[in-house]
Every structure is written in C-alpha cells, then in structure tokens.
Design a protein around this motif. Sequence first.
Motif, short mmCIF file in Angstrom:
data_model
loop_
_atom_site.label_atom_id
_atom_site.label_comp_id
_atom_site.label_asym_id
_atom_site.label_seq_id
_atom_site.Cartn_x
_atom_site.Cartn_y
_atom_site.Cartn_z
N THR A 33 28.70 6.11 -107.73
CA THR A 33 27.86 7.25 -108.10
C THR A 33 28.22 8.48 -107.28
O THR A 33 28.27 9.60 -107.81
CB THR A 33 26.38 6.90 -107.90
N SER A 34 28.49 8.28 -106.00
CA SER A 34 28.88 9.40 -105.14
C SER A 34 30.21 9.99 -105.57
O SER A 34 30.37 11.22 -105.64
CB SER A 34 28.97 8.95 -103.69
N ALA A 35 31.18 9.14 -105.86
CA ALA A 35 32.49 9.62 -106.30
C ALA A 35 32.38 10.34 -107.64
O ALA A 35 33.00 11.39 -107.85
CB ALA A 35 33.48 8.47 -106.38
N GLY A 36 31.60 9.77 -108.55
CA GLY A 36 31.42 10.43 -109.86
C GLY A 36 30.71 11.76 -109.74
O GLY A 36 31.07 12.74 -110.39
N GLY A 37 29.68 11.82 -108.89
CA GLY A 37 28.97 13.08 -108.68
C GLY A 37 29.85 14.13 -108.04
O GLY A 37 29.80 15.31 -108.40
N ALA A 38 30.68 13.70 -107.08
CA ALA A 38 31.60 14.65 -106.44
C ALA A 38 32.62 15.18 -107.44
O ALA A 38 32.96 16.38 -107.41
CB ALA A 38 32.31 13.98 -105.27
N ALA A 39 33.09 14.33 -108.33
CA ALA A 39 34.05 14.78 -109.33
C ALA A 39 33.41 15.75 -110.32
O ALA A 39 34.04 16.71 -110.76
CB ALA A 39 34.63 13.58 -110.08
N LEU A 40 32.14 15.53 -110.66
CA LEU A 40 31.46 16.41 -111.62
C LEU A 40 31.21 17.81 -111.06
O LEU A 40 31.28 18.80 -111.80
CB LEU A 40 30.13 15.79 -112.06
N VAL A 41 30.91 17.91 -109.77
CA VAL A 41 30.61 19.22 -109.20
C VAL A 41 31.84 19.90 -108.61
O VAL A 41 31.76 21.04 -108.18
CB VAL A 41 29.49 19.13 -108.13
N SER A 42 32.97 19.22 -108.65
CA SER A 42 34.20 19.79 -108.08
C SER A 42 34.76 20.87 -109.01
O SER A 42 34.72 20.75 -110.24
CB SER A 42 35.24 18.69 -107.88
N ASP A 43 35.28 21.92 -108.39
CA ASP A 43 35.90 22.99 -109.19
C ASP A 43 37.26 22.57 -109.72
O ASP A 43 37.72 23.10 -110.74
CB ASP A 43 36.07 24.25 -108.32
N ASN A 44 37.91 21.64 -109.08
CA ASN A 44 39.27 21.24 -109.45
C ASN A 44 39.29 19.94 -110.25
O ASN A 44 40.22 19.16 -110.13
CB ASN A 44 40.13 21.08 -108.19
N TRP A 45 38.27 19.69 -111.02
CA TRP A 45 38.25 18.45 -111.82
C TRP A 45 38.20 18.79 -113.27
O TRP A 45 37.39 19.62 -113.67
CB TRP A 45 37.05 17.59 -111.43
N PRO A 46 38.97 18.24 -114.09
CA PRO A 46 40.09 17.35 -113.80
C PRO A 46 41.29 18.12 -113.26
O PRO A 46 41.45 19.30 -113.56
CB PRO A 46 40.40 16.71 -115.14
N PRO A 47 42.12 17.46 -112.46
CA PRO A 47 43.27 18.14 -111.87
C PRO A 47 44.22 18.68 -112.93
O PRO A 47 44.50 18.00 -113.92
CB PRO A 47 43.95 17.07 -111.03
N VAL A 48 44.72 19.89 -112.73
CA VAL A 48 45.65 20.48 -113.70
C VAL A 48 47.00 19.79 -113.65
O VAL A 48 47.78 19.88 -114.60
CB VAL A 48 45.81 22.00 -113.45
N ALA A 49 47.28 19.08 -112.56
CA ALA A 49 48.56 18.37 -112.45
C ALA A 49 48.65 17.21 -113.44
O ALA A 49 49.74 16.67 -113.66
CB ALA A 49 48.75 17.86 -111.02
N TRP A 50 47.53 16.86 -114.06
CA TRP A 50 47.55 15.76 -115.01
C TRP A 50 48.09 16.19 -116.37
O TRP A 50 48.19 15.37 -117.27
CB TRP A 50 46.15 15.18 -115.16
N GLY A 51 48.33 17.43 -116.58
CA GLY A 51 48.94 17.89 -117.82
C GLY A 51 47.96 18.58 -118.74
O GLY A 51 46.83 18.90 -118.39
N ALA A 52 48.45 18.81 -119.97
CA ALA A 52 47.68 19.56 -120.95
C ALA A 52 46.43 18.81 -121.40
O ALA A 52 45.42 19.42 -121.74
CB ALA A 52 48.56 19.87 -122.17
N ARG A 53 46.50 17.52 -121.42
CA ARG A 53 45.35 16.72 -121.86
C ARG A 53 44.63 16.09 -120.67
O ARG A 53 44.30 14.92 -120.68
CB ARG A 53 45.82 15.66 -122.82
N SER A 54 44.41 16.88 -119.66
CA SER A 54 43.81 16.34 -118.43
C SER A 54 42.37 15.87 -118.66
O SER A 54 41.92 14.94 -117.99
CB SER A 54 43.85 17.38 -117.31
#
Length: 148
Positions: free
Chosen positions: A45-66
């Motif tokens: 839950t903590s990791a998911g919450g951190a990913a949701l409030v992060s400005d860099n999620w999803p990472p752009v390095a993952w490509g066009a369909r990030s």
Amino acid sequence: MTDTAAAPSAQVDRAIGFVKGLLDRYASYHSHKESVAFAGLILFTSAGGAALVSDNWPPVAWGARSEIWALLAITALWLGVLAYLRFQLRCRRWAALRVAGCELLLAEWIVSPPSEAHLAPKDREPAEIACLVKCVDFFGRWKEQFWH
C-alpha cells in the motif's frame, strides 16, 4: 475412564510440559504470521501510494506506452502480494489449528491424566491426498466444502 493404568507422574509431567511448549511455539508462530501478512500489505500500500503521488510516474524511460507498462507492473505486483498474503494467512490458520489442538489436549488432561496407552506413539500411515484435490485446493478452501 479408560481401563488402562495411568502413566507414571514423571512421564505425565513431561508430556504436559511438551504440549505446553508446543502451545507456546504455535501461538508465537500464529502471531508472527499475522504480523508479517499485515506488514506485507502495508508495504504494498505504501509503495502504491508513493507511485500514485509521484510526479515521475510512470517513468518516461519505459517508452511511449508507459501507462500500459505501469498498469501491468502494478497488476503483477498486486498478484504477487495476494499470493504472499494467501501463504502467510494459510500458515496462520495452520498454526491456529495446532494451538486449538494443544488447548483441547490440555483441557482433556485436566479431567483425567493421560494413560500409558495415550502417551505411546501411534503407527499410522500418512493419508494420501489425490492430485485433483491438491489442484483444486490451490485456488481456494474448497476442499473442506466439497470433500467432507
């Protein structure tokens, strides 16, 4: 009452001490499995919450369909967490059944101490569990509902 003679006092004391030791061990294991299951859920839950409030999620390095990759990653992680929780909580249930068995045995021994026949080891063959039952039981607690 049984017609067999009561076991010697030292043997009864050792048996009671052994069952009390098992009771303590399984009660501790039961609490540990519950704590570890909650810790895993809180970590996810903590990791998911951190990913949701992060400005860099999803990472752009993952490509066009990030966004698709992020959804797949979270889904895979969630399935892993569910498998982890299932394992921990099944171990917790196993320990709870052992605690109940130890308590029942000690309660029986309050009424009448164990006899030598009760303390003698039993020669039993392990029950064979069919492959179908193992496969069905992997997906749920259906074994108790349909096969008993």
